[in-house]
Design a protein around this motif. Structure first.
Motif, short mmCIF file in Angstrom:
data_model
loop_
_atom_site.label_atom_id
_atom_site.label_comp_id
_atom_site.label_asym_id
_atom_site.label_seq_id
_atom_site.Cartn_x
_atom_site.Cartn_y
_atom_site.Cartn_z
N MET A 23 85.11 9.42 -52.29
CA MET A 23 84.64 7.81 -52.33
C MET A 23 85.33 7.18 -53.45
SD MET A 23 80.56 7.97 -51.92
CE MET A 23 80.01 8.28 -53.78
N LEU A 24 85.42 5.76 -53.07
CA LEU A 24 86.26 4.99 -54.08
C LEU A 24 85.19 4.57 -55.28
CD1 LEU A 24 88.69 3.22 -55.15
CD2 LEU A 24 87.91 1.56 -53.47
N GLU A 25 85.55 4.90 -56.57
CA GLU A 25 84.52 4.37 -57.60
C GLU A 25 85.06 3.77 -58.62
OE1 GLU A 25 81.81 7.48 -59.01
OE2 GLU A 25 81.78 8.66 -57.29
N ILE A 26 84.63 2.93 -58.79
CA ILE A 26 85.22 1.64 -59.84
C ILE A 26 84.39 1.73 -61.02
CG2 ILE A 26 86.45 -0.83 -60.45
CD1 ILE A 26 86.43 -0.93 -57.29
N GLY A 34 82.48 0.90 -64.22
CA GLY A 34 82.17 -0.31 -65.12
C GLY A 34 82.04 -1.58 -64.43
N GLU A 35 82.26 -1.66 -63.03
CA GLU A 35 82.33 -2.81 -62.05
C GLU A 35 81.13 -2.84 -61.32
OE1 GLU A 35 84.62 -4.80 -58.70
OE2 GLU A 35 86.00 -3.83 -60.26
N CYS A 36 80.35 -3.87 -61.39
CA CYS A 36 79.05 -3.92 -60.69
C CYS A 36 79.45 -4.97 -59.67
CB CYS A 36 78.01 -4.56 -61.66
SG CYS A 36 77.24 -3.32 -62.91
N PRO A 37 78.99 -4.94 -58.45
CA PRO A 37 79.37 -6.15 -57.58
C PRO A 37 78.33 -7.00 -57.75
CG PRO A 37 78.09 -4.02 -56.65
CD PRO A 37 78.37 -3.56 -57.96
N GLU A 38 78.66 -8.39 -57.12
CA GLU A 38 78.04 -9.43 -57.17
C GLU A 38 76.73 -9.29 -56.46
OE1 GLU A 38 80.20 -12.96 -56.44
OE2 GLU A 38 81.66 -12.60 -58.00
N ALA A 39 75.50 -9.98 -56.91
CA ALA A 39 74.53 -10.19 -55.95
C ALA A 39 74.77 -10.63 -54.68
CB ALA A 39 73.35 -10.45 -56.69
N PRO A 40 74.35 -10.10 -53.64
CA PRO A 40 74.55 -10.73 -52.55
C PRO A 40 73.52 -11.86 -52.31
CG PRO A 40 73.48 -8.64 -52.01
CD PRO A 40 73.66 -8.71 -53.51
N GLN A 41 74.17 -13.04 -51.40
CA GLN A 41 73.13 -13.99 -51.23
C GLN A 41 72.00 -13.68 -50.22
OE1 GLN A 41 73.24 -17.18 -52.74
NE2 GLN A 41 75.13 -16.17 -53.68
N PRO A 42 70.92 -14.59 -50.14
CA PRO A 42 69.78 -13.93 -49.61
C PRO A 42 70.16 -13.83 -47.87
CG PRO A 42 68.96 -15.57 -51.00
CD PRO A 42 70.41 -15.68 -51.17
N ARG A 43 70.85 -14.69 -47.51
CA ARG A 43 71.43 -14.54 -46.10
C ARG A 43 72.10 -13.34 -45.75
NH1 ARG A 43 74.19 -18.67 -48.50
NH2 ARG A 43 76.43 -18.58 -48.60
N GLU A 44 72.99 -12.92 -46.81
CA GLU A 44 73.81 -11.46 -46.45
C GLU A 44 72.91 -10.32 -46.74
OE1 GLU A 44 76.52 -11.88 -49.77
OE2 GLU A 44 77.79 -13.24 -48.67
N MET A 45 71.75 -10.52 -47.46
CA MET A 45 70.74 -9.26 -47.41
C MET A 45 70.41 -8.86 -46.09
SD MET A 45 70.38 -8.66 -50.70
CE MET A 45 68.52 -8.05 -50.84
#
Length: 174
Positions: free
Chosen positions: A79-82, A84-95
């Motif tokens: 698996m690709l692990e980066i 220290g990098e946290c992804p941005e919170a998705p928008q409610p419609r993307e949830m």
């Protein structure tokens, strides 16, 4: 960027946000990593809070992701692990899309695991039957050998030998 240790200078603020903008504001503040939230309503039951359904949905999605990650690690898939990098919170419609994707992946993976278990069981059963057929073939080959008539009489009796002589000529093929 600072941290939230006691020795650092902090300021206590109170934010009043409109319900429509609350998600976007809180996600931006959370991504900065410079804010600590205090619960101003500690007496309120968790099930009576305003965004309890969204939190439950996030918990359920997190559970599905943990399951997928566990299965990926168990199968040794890289698996690709980066770090220290946290992804941005998705928008409610993307949830909604994320939730549907996670549900689909979880169901497909569970089905694959069930099919793999069924295949393994079938393979073991068929292997067992193959070994049984081989052993019975060896037994019948030995019993059909005319030099072993004494053993045949002992096992089948004279009447069985006369009546069952045809049965001894049966064989099984692999």
């Amino acid at each position: 960027m600072g941290s939230l240790f006691r020795s650092e200078e902090m300021t206590l603020c109170q934010l009043f946000l409109q319900s429509e903008a609350a998600y976007a504001c809180v996600s931006e503040l959370g991504e900065l990593g410079l804010v600590q939230f205090r619960d101003l309503n500690p007496d309120v039951n968790a099930f009576h809070r305003k965004f309890v359904n969204e939190v439950r949905r996030c918990d359920e999605m997190e559970r599905k992701l943990r399951y997928l990650e566990k299965e990926i690690r168990r199968d040794g898939i890289p698996m690709l692990e980066i770090p220290g990098e946290c992804p941005e919170a998705p928008q409610p419609r993307e949830m909604i899309d994320l939730e549907a994707t996670f549900e689909k992946l979880e169901n497909e993976l569970r089905e694959v695991n069930q099919n793999a278990e069924a295949l393994k069981r079938n393979y073991l059963e068929l292997t067992e039957l193959k070994h049984i057929l081989r052993k019975t073939q060896v037994f019948f080959d030995e019993m059909a050998d005319p030099s072993r008539e004494e053993e045949q009489v002992t096992l089948l009796g004279e009447e069985g030998l006369m009546a069952g002589g045809q049965a001894l000529k049966l064989g099984y093929a692999d």
